[in-house]
Every structure is written in C-alpha cells, then in structure tokens.
Design a protein around this motif. Structure first.
Motif, PDB file in Angstrom:
ATOM      1  N   SER A  83       0.827  -1.201   0.000  1.00 35.22           N
ATOM      2  CA  SER A  83       0.000   0.000   0.000  1.00 35.22           C
ATOM      3  C   SER A  83       0.865   1.255   0.000  1.00 35.22           C
ATOM      4  CB  SER A  83      -0.911   0.007   1.232  1.00 35.22           C
ATOM      5  OG  SER A  83      -0.136   0.006   2.410  1.00 35.22           O
ATOM      6  N   LEU A  84       0.306   2.317  -0.591  1.00 36.90           N
ATOM      7  CA  LEU A  84       1.017   3.586  -0.643  1.00 36.90           C
ATOM      8  C   LEU A  84       0.965   4.287   0.705  1.00 36.90           C
ATOM      9  CD1 LEU A  84      -0.343   5.028  -4.018  1.00 36.90           C
ATOM     10  CD2 LEU A  84       1.937   4.113  -3.616  1.00 36.90           C
ATOM     11  N   TRP A 107       0.689   8.986  -1.683  1.00 35.56           N
ATOM     12  CA  TRP A 107      -0.618   9.075  -2.344  1.00 35.56           C
ATOM     13  C   TRP A 107      -0.986  10.533  -2.594  1.00 35.56           C
ATOM     14  CZ3 TRP A 107      -5.256  11.424  -1.209  1.00 35.56           C
ATOM     15  CH2 TRP A 107      -6.344  11.045  -2.006  1.00 35.56           C
ATOM     16  N   GLN A 108      -0.739  11.391  -1.600  1.00 36.51           N
ATOM     17  CA  GLN A 108      -1.042  12.814  -1.761  1.00 36.51           C
ATOM     18  C   GLN A 108      -0.196  13.428  -2.877  1.00 36.51           C
ATOM     19  OE1 GLN A 108      -0.367  14.197   2.264  1.00 36.51           O
ATOM     20  NE2 GLN A 108      -2.549  14.123   2.761  1.00 36.51           N
ATOM     21  N   GLY A 109       1.059  12.979  -2.955  1.00 34.07           N
ATOM     22  CA  GLY A 109       1.930  13.484  -4.017  1.00 34.07           C
ATOM     23  C   GLY A 109       1.421  13.100  -5.390  1.00 34.07           C
ATOM     24  N   GLN A 110       0.963  11.877  -5.529  1.00 33.83           N
ATOM     25  CA  GLN A 110       0.421  11.416  -6.803  1.00 33.83           C
ATOM     26  C   GLN A 110      -0.865  12.163  -7.149  1.00 33.83           C
ATOM     27  OE1 GLN A 110      -0.028   7.165  -6.584  1.00 33.83           O
ATOM     28  NE2 GLN A 110       2.175   6.770  -6.800  1.00 33.83           N
ATOM     29  N   TYR A 153      -3.758  16.550 -10.315  1.00 36.88           N
ATOM     30  CA  TYR A 153      -4.412  17.863 -10.392  1.00 36.88           C
ATOM     31  C   TYR A 153      -3.588  18.827 -11.245  1.00 36.88           C
ATOM     32  CZ  TYR A 153      -7.264  16.179  -6.468  1.00 36.88           C
ATOM     33  OH  TYR A 153      -8.112  15.449  -5.664  1.00 36.88           O
ATOM     34  N   GLU A 154      -2.263  18.764 -11.110  1.00 34.26           N
ATOM     35  CA  GLU A 154      -1.400  19.628 -11.931  1.00 34.26           C
ATOM     36  C   GLU A 154      -1.577  19.309 -13.415  1.00 34.26           C
ATOM     37  OE1 GLU A 154       2.504  18.947 -10.457  1.00 34.26           O
ATOM     38  OE2 GLU A 154       2.163  19.990  -8.552  1.00 34.26           O
ATOM     39  N   LYS A 174     -16.451  15.113  -0.267  1.00 33.59           N
ATOM     40  CA  LYS A 174     -15.810  14.324  -1.322  1.00 33.59           C
ATOM     41  C   LYS A 174     -14.796  15.226  -2.022  1.00 33.59           C
ATOM     42  CE  LYS A 174     -20.066  11.671  -1.908  1.00 33.59           C
ATOM     43  NZ  LYS A 174     -21.254  11.422  -2.769  1.00 33.59           N
ATOM     44  N   GLU A 175     -13.613  15.287  -1.434  1.00 31.56           N
ATOM     45  CA  GLU A 175     -12.639  16.281  -1.863  1.00 31.56           C
ATOM     46  C   GLU A 175     -12.104  16.025  -3.270  1.00 31.56           C
ATOM     47  OE1 GLU A 175      -9.770  18.031   0.670  1.00 31.56           O
ATOM     48  OE2 GLU A 175     -10.740  17.330   2.511  1.00 31.56           O
ATOM     49  N   GLU A 176     -11.945  14.777  -3.650  1.00 25.94           N
ATOM     50  CA  GLU A 176     -11.422  14.505  -4.990  1.00 25.94           C
ATOM     51  C   GLU A 176     -12.368  15.064  -6.049  1.00 25.94           C
ATOM     52  OE1 GLU A 176      -9.374  10.869  -7.431  1.00 25.94           O
ATOM     53  OE2 GLU A 176     -11.213  10.405  -6.330  1.00 25.94           O
ATOM     54  N   ALA A 177     -13.647  14.770  -5.916  1.00 25.33           N
ATOM     55  CA  ALA A 177     -14.626  15.279  -6.875  1.00 25.33           C
ATOM     56  C   ALA A 177     -14.662  16.802  -6.865  1.00 25.33           C
ATOM     57  CB  ALA A 177     -16.018  14.721  -6.557  1.00 25.33           C
TER      58      ALA A 177
END
Length: 222
Positions: free
Chosen positions: A2-3, A8-11, A16-17, A70-73
């Motif tokens: 697992s990451l 994971w946050q870096g990826q 997003y970039e 739902k922060e990703e969305a």
C-alpha cells in the motif's frame, strides 16, 4: 504494497497539476482563435479558475472537521468548472460543455463511474447559484459555488469595474464611481454564502467594498 499517505497525496497533486495544464491548454487555444471576453477587457478564464481553486481550498480548510466532503470530486470539478468557455458558443452553456469535456478526460484516465458522476453533477450545476438556498444541494456544490462567487468581488471586483469603464473610452472618476455602484457595490449588498468560512470571507469583502466606495465618494465630493 500500500502507498503511504504522503506518496498518495503526491500522486494526487500530480494528477491535479496535469488537469490544470490540460484546462489551460484548452482555454489558451480557444482565445488564440479569437474568443472574446464578455467584459470587453483581457480576462483570463484560466486565472479565474486558479483563484476559485484557492478559495475552495480556503473554505475546505476552515470547515468543521466533522463535515464529510468528497474532496477529490470537488478538486476536479473546480479545476474543470469553466473549461467550457473554450468551445464555440460557450457563454450560452459553458457548464454543460465543460461537464462533457471533463467527462471525456476522466474516462480517458480511468476514473470510476462514481467520481465521474459526482464531478459532472458539480460542473453542470455550478452556475445555478439559486441552488445555494436549496436543501438538496450537496456540500461540494455549495463550496464550489461559494468559491466561484468569492472571486472577482471586493478589491478585485472594484479593479475590474475601473478596467471595464476605461475600456469603453476615456472615463472620468465619476463614471468609474457609478460603475462600481452598479456592479461591485450592488453585488455585495447581500451575503449569499452558506458555510461559515465563506460567510466570513464575504463579510470581509463587504466591509472593504463599503469603505472603499465611501472614501471614493468623499474624495469626489459626492
């Protein structure tokens, strides 16, 4: 294996970039082909997106920790919310156009149906600010709409008023003052925000706008 949370946050930040880069290229191409801002000044829709993204992060960072978001969305929708201005006749339905562009991007990059559905909902509805008063609006949609409204207001809005008036000819101070009253000052009369952080940000903007126009009126002996 697992990451780690940090990896994971870096990826995620890299994703997003890449999205920002994609949106910028779409909008830059549109404006290089002659798209005109409705404000009659050079208005960067991409820079607006960057500012809205910053407001979104400020709101989220100050929300109560017990709010489930739902922060990703929300992040993806904020990045893509105005990419629809990069297509023909975009001013008529840029939200739907942007949702289509984003859906295509997310499917190409292997995002789940749940994430795609959530993002499309946010982008499609972000311009319908009446939903801020609706109990059916998701917290993610509320935050996106709040962040969108917080941009181009108060200090930035007053600056835009001056720029727009100047673009129309050779205005005097009184014409700029009247334009500010009609747009920035009028816009700040009510507080449409829902979350506590956004309400506070808006009150700060109201205070600045009110004091600026008061002092400008005094300088002009109005």
């Amino acid at each position: 294996m697992s990451l780690t949370k940090e990896k994971w946050q870096g990826q995620q930040m890299k994703r997003y970039e890449d999205m920002f880069s994609y949106v910028k290229n779409r909008l830059d191409k549109a404006y290089s082909q002659g798209a005109v801002s409705k404000t009659s000044i050079h208005y960067s829709r991409y820079q607006h997106i960057e500012r809205v993204y910053a407001w979104m992060k400020r709101i989220v960072s100050e929300l109560s920790v017990d709010r489930s978001i739902k922060e990703e969305a929300l992040h993806i929708a904020t990045i893509f919310h105005d990419v629809g201005y990069g297509v023909e006749d975009n001013n008529k339905n840029h939200a739907l156009a942007g949702a289509g562009i984003c859906e295509e991007y997310l499917r190409k990059h292997g995002y789940s149906e749940n994430v795609i559905e959530e993002v499309i909902y946010l982008i499609t509805n972000h311009s319908n600010k009446e939903l801020l008063a609706s109990e059916d609006a998701s917290i993610e949609l509320i935050i996106l709409m709040e962040a969108d409204l917080l941009d181009d207001t108060a200090a930035l809005g007053l600056t835009m008023d001056a720029m727009i008036t100047t673009a129309k000819g050779m205005p005097n101070f009184y014409q700029v003052y009247q334009h500010m009253l009609s747009y920035s000052v009028s816009e700040m009369n009510q507080n449409p925000m829902v979350t506590e952080p956004a309400k506070r940000f808006w009150r700060e903007k109201q205070k600045l706008t009110k004091e600026f126009i008061r002092q400008l009126g005094r300088d002009l002996n109005i």
